[in-house]
Design an enzyme around this catalytic site. Structure first.
Site, PDB file in Angstrom:
ATOM      1  N   ARG A 164      85.235  -3.895  31.988  1.00 43.78           N
ATOM      2  CA  ARG A 164      86.376  -3.658  33.116  1.00 43.78           C
ATOM      3  C   ARG A 164      87.235  -2.622  32.395  1.00 43.78           C
ATOM      4  NH1 ARG A 164      85.716  -9.087  33.766  1.00 43.78           N
ATOM      5  NH2 ARG A 164      84.765  -9.786  35.667  1.00 43.78           N
ATOM      6  N   LYS A 203      90.843  11.688  37.373  1.00 45.45           N
ATOM      7  CA  LYS A 203      89.701  11.457  38.167  1.00 45.45           C
ATOM      8  C   LYS A 203      88.315  11.365  37.443  1.00 45.45           C
ATOM      9  CE  LYS A 203      91.273  13.655  42.671  1.00 45.45           C
ATOM     10  NZ  LYS A 203      90.725  14.653  43.654  1.00 45.45           N
ATOM     11  N   GLU A 241      89.533  28.965  38.370  1.00 49.55           N
ATOM     12  CA  GLU A 241      90.440  27.688  38.502  1.00 49.55           C
ATOM     13  C   GLU A 241      91.948  28.081  37.808  1.00 49.55           C
ATOM     14  OE1 GLU A 241      89.569  25.358  40.201  1.00 49.55           O
ATOM     15  OE2 GLU A 241      87.618  25.114  40.330  1.00 49.55           O
ATOM     16  N   LYS A 281      98.775  21.803  36.710  1.00 53.36           N
ATOM     17  CA  LYS A 281      98.240  20.459  37.359  1.00 53.36           C
ATOM     18  C   LYS A 281      99.042  19.414  36.637  1.00 53.36           C
ATOM     19  CE  LYS A 281      94.199  18.119  38.028  1.00 53.36           C
ATOM     20  NZ  LYS A 281      92.547  17.947  37.974  1.00 53.36           N
ATOM     21  N   GLU A 320      96.146  11.295  44.961  1.00 57.37           N
ATOM     22  CA  GLU A 320      95.993  12.085  46.132  1.00 57.37           C
ATOM     23  C   GLU A 320      96.129  11.824  47.388  1.00 57.37           C
ATOM     24  OE1 GLU A 320      92.140  14.360  45.502  1.00 57.37           O
ATOM     25  OE2 GLU A 320      92.481  15.374  47.322  1.00 57.37           O
ATOM     26  N   ARG A 340      98.745  16.544  45.945  1.00 56.36           N
ATOM     27  CA  ARG A 340      97.497  16.939  44.964  1.00 56.36           C
ATOM     28  C   ARG A 340      96.276  17.738  45.992  1.00 56.36           C
ATOM     29  NH1 ARG A 340      94.749  12.964  40.129  1.00 56.36           N
ATOM     30  NH2 ARG A 340      93.369  14.588  39.934  1.00 56.36           N
ATOM     31  N   ASN A 390      93.012  21.826  46.036  1.00 50.64           N
ATOM     32  CA  ASN A 390      91.758  22.113  46.765  1.00 50.64           C
ATOM     33  C   ASN A 390      91.590  23.590  47.363  1.00 50.64           C
ATOM     34  OD1 ASN A 390      89.316  20.751  47.132  1.00 50.64           O
ATOM     35  ND2 ASN A 390      89.708  20.280  49.305  1.00 50.64           N
ATOM     36  N   HIS A 415      88.562  25.798  48.080  1.00 51.53           N
ATOM     37  CA  HIS A 415      87.470  24.922  47.836  1.00 51.53           C
ATOM     38  C   HIS A 415      86.970  24.377  49.003  1.00 51.53           C
ATOM     39  CE1 HIS A 415      88.700  24.577  43.673  1.00 51.53           C
ATOM     40  NE2 HIS A 415      88.029  23.716  43.337  1.00 51.53           N
ATOM     41  N   HIS A 454      82.890  24.779  48.624  1.00 52.33           N
ATOM     42  CA  HIS A 454      81.798  23.952  48.742  1.00 52.33           C
ATOM     43  C   HIS A 454      80.751  24.113  49.758  1.00 52.33           C
ATOM     44  CE1 HIS A 454      84.853  20.822  47.154  1.00 52.33           C
ATOM     45  NE2 HIS A 454      84.418  21.357  46.138  1.00 52.33           N
ATOM     46  N   HIS A 499      79.947  26.770  41.103  1.00 48.28           N
ATOM     47  CA  HIS A 499      81.055  26.154  41.517  1.00 48.28           C
ATOM     48  C   HIS A 499      82.064  27.354  41.379  1.00 48.28           C
ATOM     49  CE1 HIS A 499      84.011  23.725  43.054  1.00 48.28           C
ATOM     50  NE2 HIS A 499      84.874  23.828  42.104  1.00 48.28           N
TER      51      HIS A 499
HETATM   52  P1  NAD Z   1      79.678  21.446  32.844  1.00 52.02           P
HETATM   53  O1  NAD Z   1      80.282  20.451  32.130  1.00 52.02           O
HETATM   54  O2  NAD Z   1      78.321  21.446  33.182  1.00 52.02           O
HETATM   55  O3  NAD Z   1      79.657  22.618  31.519  1.00 52.02           O
HETATM   56  C1  NAD Z   1      79.234  23.860  31.944  1.00 52.02           C
HETATM   57  C2  NAD Z   1      78.048  24.143  30.729  1.00 52.02           C
HETATM   58  O4  NAD Z   1      78.862  24.814  29.842  1.00 52.02           O
HETATM   59  C3  NAD Z   1      77.146  22.882  30.328  1.00 52.02           C
HETATM   60  O5  NAD Z   1      75.969  23.608  30.061  1.00 52.02           O
HETATM   61  C4  NAD Z   1      77.753  22.764  29.141  1.00 52.02           C
HETATM   62  O6  NAD Z   1      76.960  22.005  28.166  1.00 52.02           O
HETATM   63  C5  NAD Z   1      78.221  24.103  28.512  1.00 52.02           C
HETATM   64  N1  NAD Z   1      79.278  23.809  27.820  1.00 52.02           N
HETATM   65  C6  NAD Z   1      80.632  23.369  27.831  1.00 52.02           C
HETATM   66  N2  NAD Z   1      81.515  23.679  26.932  1.00 52.02           N
HETATM   67  C7  NAD Z   1      80.816  24.608  25.899  1.00 52.02           C
HETATM   68  C8  NAD Z   1      81.168  25.213  24.874  1.00 52.02           C
HETATM   69  N3  NAD Z   1      82.508  25.083  24.385  1.00 52.02           N
HETATM   70  N4  NAD Z   1      80.209  25.839  24.105  1.00 52.02           N
HETATM   71  C9  NAD Z   1      78.800  25.865  24.707  1.00 52.02           C
HETATM   72  N5  NAD Z   1      78.466  25.231  25.977  1.00 52.02           N
HETATM   73  C10 NAD Z   1      79.370  24.560  26.247  1.00 52.02           C
HETATM   74  O7  NAD Z   1      80.507  22.025  33.849  1.00 52.02           O
HETATM   75  P2  NAD Z   1      82.288  22.283  33.762  1.00 52.02           P
HETATM   76  O8  NAD Z   1      82.262  23.426  34.734  1.00 52.02           O
HETATM   77  O9  NAD Z   1      82.738  22.276  32.806  1.00 52.02           O
HETATM   78  O10 NAD Z   1      82.420  20.961  34.784  1.00 52.02           O
HETATM   79  C11 NAD Z   1      82.126  20.703  36.109  1.00 52.02           C
HETATM   80  C12 NAD Z   1      82.315  19.324  36.486  1.00 52.02           C
HETATM   81  O11 NAD Z   1      83.570  18.959  36.494  1.00 52.02           O
HETATM   82  C13 NAD Z   1      81.698  19.015  37.776  1.00 52.02           C
HETATM   83  O12 NAD Z   1      80.825  17.974  37.752  1.00 52.02           O
HETATM   84  C14 NAD Z   1      82.821  18.779  38.814  1.00 52.02           C
HETATM   85  O13 NAD Z   1      82.647  17.770  39.722  1.00 52.02           O
HETATM   86  C15 NAD Z   1      83.864  18.137  37.547  1.00 52.02           C
HETATM   87  N6  NAD Z   1      85.242  18.543  37.991  1.00 52.02           N
HETATM   88  C16 NAD Z   1      85.903  17.253  37.959  1.00 52.02           C
HETATM   89  C17 NAD Z   1      87.403  17.196  38.125  1.00 52.02           C
HETATM   90  C18 NAD Z   1      88.210  16.082  37.791  1.00 52.02           C
HETATM   91  O14 NAD Z   1      89.322  16.284  38.266  1.00 52.02           O
HETATM   92  N7  NAD Z   1      87.758  14.939  37.603  1.00 52.02           N
HETATM   93  C19 NAD Z   1      88.075  18.642  38.621  1.00 52.02           C
HETATM   94  C20 NAD Z   1      87.277  19.896  38.674  1.00 52.02           C
HETATM   95  C21 NAD Z   1      85.684  19.459  38.303  1.00 52.02           C
HETATM   96  N1  GLY Z   2      90.156  19.170  41.010  1.00 49.20           N
HETATM   97  C1  GLY Z   2      91.076  18.537  41.953  1.00 49.20           C
HETATM   98  C2  GLY Z   2      91.903  17.136  41.523  1.00 49.20           C
HETATM   99  O1  GLY Z   2      92.023  16.962  40.233  1.00 49.20           O
HETATM  100  O2  GLY Z   2      92.413  16.693  42.270  1.00 49.20           O
END
Ligand code: NAD
Ligand code: GLY
Length: 354
Positions: free
Chosen positions: A120, A142, A184, A219, A229, A233, A237, A240, A244, A256
């Site tokens: 939990r 999130k 971003e 942010k 949100e 918030r 987007n 986006h 998407h 992305h």
């Molecule tokens: P990711 O986590 O897949 O990382 C991209 C690639 O880079 C991966 O292969 C990873 O292993 C590599 N990598 C990361 N850091 C590295 C480093 N320092 N050195 C070498 N390789 C490295 O992708 P991302 O773009 O970081 O994140 C995308 C994800 O984030 C999606 O799942 C998306 O839905 C999520 N997201 C969440 C929020 C939120 O608010 N929670 C916001 C935006 C995106």
């Molecule tokens: N990346 C969108 C949010 O965090 O709300």
């Protein structure tokens, strides 16, 4: 600006620090954790980052162990989460344990979801290593996993105890991931920091601590106003809805961040078309996107198919065509009921060769 920065974000249970600094994994994170008592510490990372940063980090923490999952969005699933619950139990974790997410947004979302739900909820620290995770995914609480039906369909709001963005880790980030993160950063500037957009245009994305810190501030301001949100918030987007649709219709052949770059140009053009902004807005956004090495156009996708994909956007409540648009850099607005023909016209203008 100081080349190292500590900010804080007001979350559900008080404020949490966000440390943006080269070397934060070696000193600030171990110092923060060492000053608190946890029964066990699980560092969750992927098989790319374990040898780069995971093993060294575990060596600096008391009672810590490493859990490694395969790299990639394909593993941000409930079945990986289930395996992680088993790993936490096997490692002796209980309600007084700490989960550290070491990686990009995939690891942050997945490990955060596991931390939100294991027994939990246990304590959680974000250690983002991708630019996108530093400026977006690790901030604001999130967390979640994907379902076969779509991305991020199961999740929670779980604020971390702290965020440690060690900018030295960006040196090993693949160039494409760096550029995707820059999309971003540009988005953050367009939403609420016009001087950041000017800086990106004039100087490019350096110094990195400065651009990360400025994007974090954007942010922070938004999630502090609207953690769950229900309002502002949604402006995060920006670009986006287009992005998407491009990702989905291309069968996720588009990254992305690259799709977001095209989406930012699309949102700017739609803003101009609707009379909200002057044409210089669209020119500025396109120039910035190109200057950052990102695409401003797409090829090989049908505008009608992109529109159909947009209609299933989970943010289009009741099917109304909702877009985040801009009056100017720093002045976003959410607009409902945008007619199909206006969106199609913008999509046509974004096709390569037009
Ligand atoms: P990711 O986590 O897949 O990382 C991209 C690639 O880079 C991966 O292969 C990873 O292993 C590599 N990598 C990361 N850091 C590295 C480093 N320092 N050195 C070498 N390789 C490295 O992708 P991302 O773009 O970081 O994140 C995308 C994800 O984030 C999606 O799942 C998306 O839905 C999520 N997201 C969440 C929020 C939120 O608010 N929670 C916001 C935006 C995106
Ligand atoms: N990346 C969108 C949010 O965090 O709300």
């Amino acid at each position: 600006m100081d080349s190292s920065a500590e900010l804080s974000i007001r979350g559900a249970d008080g404020t949490y620090p966000v440390v943006v600094r080269a070397g934060a994994l070696a000193d600030a994170l171990p110092a923060f954790v060492g000053a608190r008592r946890f029964s066990r510490i699980a560092v969750i990372t992927n098989d790319t980052l374990a040898p780069l940063y995971g093993e060294a980090l575990v060596g600096r923490l008391p009672d810590a162990f490493l859990i490694t999952v395969p790299d990639g969005e394909a593993h941000k699933t409930l079945s990986t989460a289930t395996a992680l619950y088993g790993d936490l139990l096997a490692g002796g974790c209980d309600r007084s344990s700490l989960v550290i997410a070491l990686g990009g947004g995939v690891i942050g979302d997945l490990a955060g979801f596991v931390a939100a739900t294991f027994m939990r909820g246990v304590a959680f620290v974000q250690a983002p290593t991708s630019l996108l995770a530093m400026v977006d995914a690790s901030l604001g609480g999130k967390v979640g996993v994907d379902l076969p039906q779509g991305k991020n369909l199961v999740g929670a709001f779980k604020d971390p105890l702290a965020v440690f963005a060690d900018t030295a880790t960006l040196r090993t980030l693949p160039p494409i991931e760096w550029r995707c993160g820059l999309a971003e950063v540009l988005k953050a500037g367009l939403i609420a920091d016009p001087p950041l957009v000017d800086h990106l245009l004039a100087c490019g994305p350096e110094p990195v601590e400065e651009i990360v810190t400025r994007a974090v501030r954007v942010k922070k301001a938004i999630v502090e106003q609207d953690r769950l949100e229900s309002g502002v918030r949604a402006t995060l987007n920006l670009g986006h809805t287009f992005a998407h649709a491009i990702e989905q219709v291309s069968g996720y052949a588009w990254k992305h961040g690259e799709a977001v770059a095209v989406g930012l140009v699309g949102a700017a053009r739609l803003s101009v078309r609707r009379g909200l902004a002057s044409p210089t807005l669209a020119e500025t956004v396109e120039r910035a996107v190109i200057a950052l090495g990102l695409p401003a156009r797409y090829a090989g996708l049908e505008p009608a198919a992109l529109w159909d994909a947009m209609r299933h956007d989970k943010k289009w409540q009741g099917g109304t065509a909702r877009f985040v648009l801009l009056r100017e850099p720093g002045a976003p607005c959410v607009v409902d009921g945008v007619p199909r023909d206006e969106v199609i016209a913008v999509l046509e203008s974004l096709r390569e060769g037009t």
